[in-house]
Enzyme design. Structure first.
Site, PDB file in Angstrom:
ATOM      1  N   LYS A  53       0.875  -1.193  -0.069  1.00  0.00           N
ATOM      2  CA  LYS A  53       0.010  -0.184   0.007  1.00  0.00           C
ATOM      3  C   LYS A  53       0.749   1.249   0.043  1.00  0.00           C
ATOM      4  CE  LYS A  53      -2.208  -1.005   3.664  1.00  0.00           C
ATOM      5  NZ  LYS A  53      -1.538  -2.407   4.282  1.00  0.00           N
TER       6      LYS A  53
ATOM      7  N   ARG B 199      -9.075   1.177   9.253  1.00  0.00           N
ATOM      8  CA  ARG B 199      -8.734  -0.237   9.333  1.00  0.00           C
ATOM      9  C   ARG B 199      -9.960  -1.081  10.208  1.00  0.00           C
ATOM     10  NH1 ARG B 199      -2.619   0.626   9.407  1.00  0.00           N
ATOM     11  NH2 ARG B 199      -1.616  -1.429   9.309  1.00  0.00           N
TER      12      ARG B 199
ATOM     13  N   ARG C 199      11.390  -6.253   4.351  1.00  0.00           N
ATOM     14  CA  ARG C 199      11.444  -4.919   4.313  1.00  0.00           C
ATOM     15  C   ARG C 199      12.307  -4.064   5.070  1.00  0.00           C
ATOM     16  NH1 ARG C 199       5.531  -2.289   5.429  1.00  0.00           N
ATOM     17  NH2 ARG C 199       5.637  -3.191   7.386  1.00  0.00           N
TER      18      ARG C 199
ATOM     19  N   ARG D  70      11.834  -2.660  10.458  1.00  0.00           N
ATOM     20  CA  ARG D  70      10.674  -2.027  11.458  1.00  0.00           C
ATOM     21  C   ARG D  70      10.523  -2.943  12.701  1.00  0.00           C
ATOM     22  NH1 ARG D  70       5.336  -0.036   8.186  1.00  0.00           N
ATOM     23  NH2 ARG D  70       4.470  -1.163  10.000  1.00  0.00           N
TER      24      ARG D  70
ATOM     25  N   ARG E 140      -0.515  -8.955  13.375  1.00  0.00           N
ATOM     26  CA  ARG E 140      -1.008  -8.037  12.615  1.00  0.00           C
ATOM     27  C   ARG E 140      -1.778  -8.764  11.444  1.00  0.00           C
ATOM     28  NH1 ARG E 140       4.465  -5.585  10.360  1.00  0.00           N
ATOM     29  NH2 ARG E 140       3.279  -4.158   9.227  1.00  0.00           N
TER      30      ARG E 140
HETATM   31  P1  AMP Z   1       1.326   0.194   9.087  1.00  0.00           P
HETATM   32  O1  AMP Z   1       2.461   1.293   9.082  1.00  0.00           O
HETATM   33  O2  AMP Z   1       0.203   0.928   8.357  1.00  0.00           O
HETATM   34  O3  AMP Z   1       1.576  -1.010   9.006  1.00  0.00           O
HETATM   35  O4  AMP Z   1       0.836   0.426  10.688  1.00  0.00           O
HETATM   36  C1  AMP Z   1       1.666   0.105  11.631  1.00  0.00           C
HETATM   37  C2  AMP Z   1       1.148   0.021  12.994  1.00  0.00           C
HETATM   38  O5  AMP Z   1       0.294   1.329  13.511  1.00  0.00           O
HETATM   39  C3  AMP Z   1      -0.395  -0.905  13.156  1.00  0.00           C
HETATM   40  O6  AMP Z   1       0.330  -2.041  13.195  1.00  0.00           O
HETATM   41  C4  AMP Z   1      -1.112  -0.323  14.122  1.00  0.00           C
HETATM   42  O7  AMP Z   1      -0.632  -0.830  15.500  1.00  0.00           O
HETATM   43  C5  AMP Z   1      -0.967   1.231  13.963  1.00  0.00           C
HETATM   44  N1  AMP Z   1      -2.141   1.541  13.307  1.00  0.00           N
HETATM   45  C6  AMP Z   1      -1.752   2.048  11.948  1.00  0.00           C
HETATM   46  N2  AMP Z   1      -2.927   2.740  11.318  1.00  0.00           N
HETATM   47  C7  AMP Z   1      -3.773   2.215  12.350  1.00  0.00           C
HETATM   48  C8  AMP Z   1      -5.233   2.436  12.183  1.00  0.00           C
HETATM   49  N3  AMP Z   1      -5.934   2.897  11.405  1.00  0.00           N
HETATM   50  N4  AMP Z   1      -5.735   1.828  13.138  1.00  0.00           N
HETATM   51  C9  AMP Z   1      -5.307   1.286  14.269  1.00  0.00           C
HETATM   52  N5  AMP Z   1      -4.022   1.108  14.565  1.00  0.00           N
HETATM   53  C10 AMP Z   1      -3.174   1.631  13.478  1.00  0.00           C
END
Ligand code: AMP
Length: 222
Positions: A13, A88, A127, A160, A171
């Site tokens: 994404k 989400r 990654r 990360r 996740r």
């Molecule tokens: P991402 O970078 O999109 O993979 O997000 C990393 C982490 O940020 C996720 O595993 C969640 O812990 C948190 N996070 C990001 N976006 C959201 C969201 N819309 N709702 C809840 N947690 C989020």
């Protein structure tokens, strides 16, 4: 143009969003990046969300809704945005819908990156990111020019903290349980285009641009 990118972690994404944002000249808003910036800055918000992020749990809806709706009220969002990582959950999608209805700026399209689990796991394992400029790499599919170094500032690339196997499992579970139902939510309310997220990023980008051009035939015209 207001777009949502939907798909599991590791579907690509973020990489697609960067390319589309450039192509469409709209803002890329990644909820994960916004939260990681708060953590780096040591803000109260950052402190309160870190434990969720490090363990692969979702940040509670009330927190993320407030952060993202506030961000969407900033003037730079007025000309369109690509949402990456938000919404989400169903409550997040409903809150977003309510906010966009208030300003009469509905979601134009949801791009869904349909991606197999084995590909996701191998992408997340490969990654890397630059701790200085936050550029993203993949050692298999999008490597830096010099192994382990950022192309932009030569900083040592890092993994990360939430890209370790146990956290990845959590996740993915959260995605299936809480995020995948959004496909039905948007399928009934809006336009959802399925892209083959198993393909490499150049091909996914082409698929996305074709879908958008077909649906909104004026977007490539000056
Ligand atoms: P991402 O970078 O999109 O993979 O997000 C990393 C982490 O940020 C996720 O595993 C969640 O812990 C948190 N996070 C990001 N976006 C959201 C969201 N819309 N709702 C809840 N947690 C989020």
């Amino acid at each position: 143009m207001n777009l949502i990118l939907l798909g599991p972690p590791g579907a690509g994404k973020g990489t697609l969003a960067v390319r589309l944002a450039e192509h469409l000249s709209v803002l890329h808003l990644a909820s994960g990046d916004i939260l990681r910036t708060e953590i780096r800055n040591g803000s109260d918000l950052g402190l309160s969300v870190q434990k969720y992020m490090d363990s692969g749990q979702l940040v509670p809806d009330d927190i993320i809704i407030q952060v993202m709706i506030h961000r969407l009220t900033q003037p730079d969002c007025a000309d369109g945005f690509i949402l990456d990582g938000f919404p989400r959950t169903l409550p997040q999608a409903q809150a977003l819908n309510d906010r966009l209805a208030e300003v009469n700026a509905p979601i134009d399209m949801v791009l869904y990156l349909d991606t197999d689990q084995d590909i996701i796991i191998s992408r997340l394992a490969g990654r890397r990111f630059c701790p200085v400029c936050q550029a993203s790499y993949n050692i298999d599919t999008m490597p830096p020019v010099e192994t382990g170094k950022c192309d932009h500032d030569q900083a040592d690339l890092q993994t990360r903290p939430d890209d370790n196997p146990q956290v990845i499992r959590t996740r993915l579970e959260k995605y299936t349980q809480l995020t995948e139902p959004l496909l039905d939510y948007y399928g009934s309310a809006s336009r959802v285009a399925r892209l083959d997220g198993n393909k490499d990023i150049d091909q996914v980008n082409i698929q996305a641009q074709q879908v958008l051009t077909k649906t909104f035939s004026s977007i490539d015209k000056p």
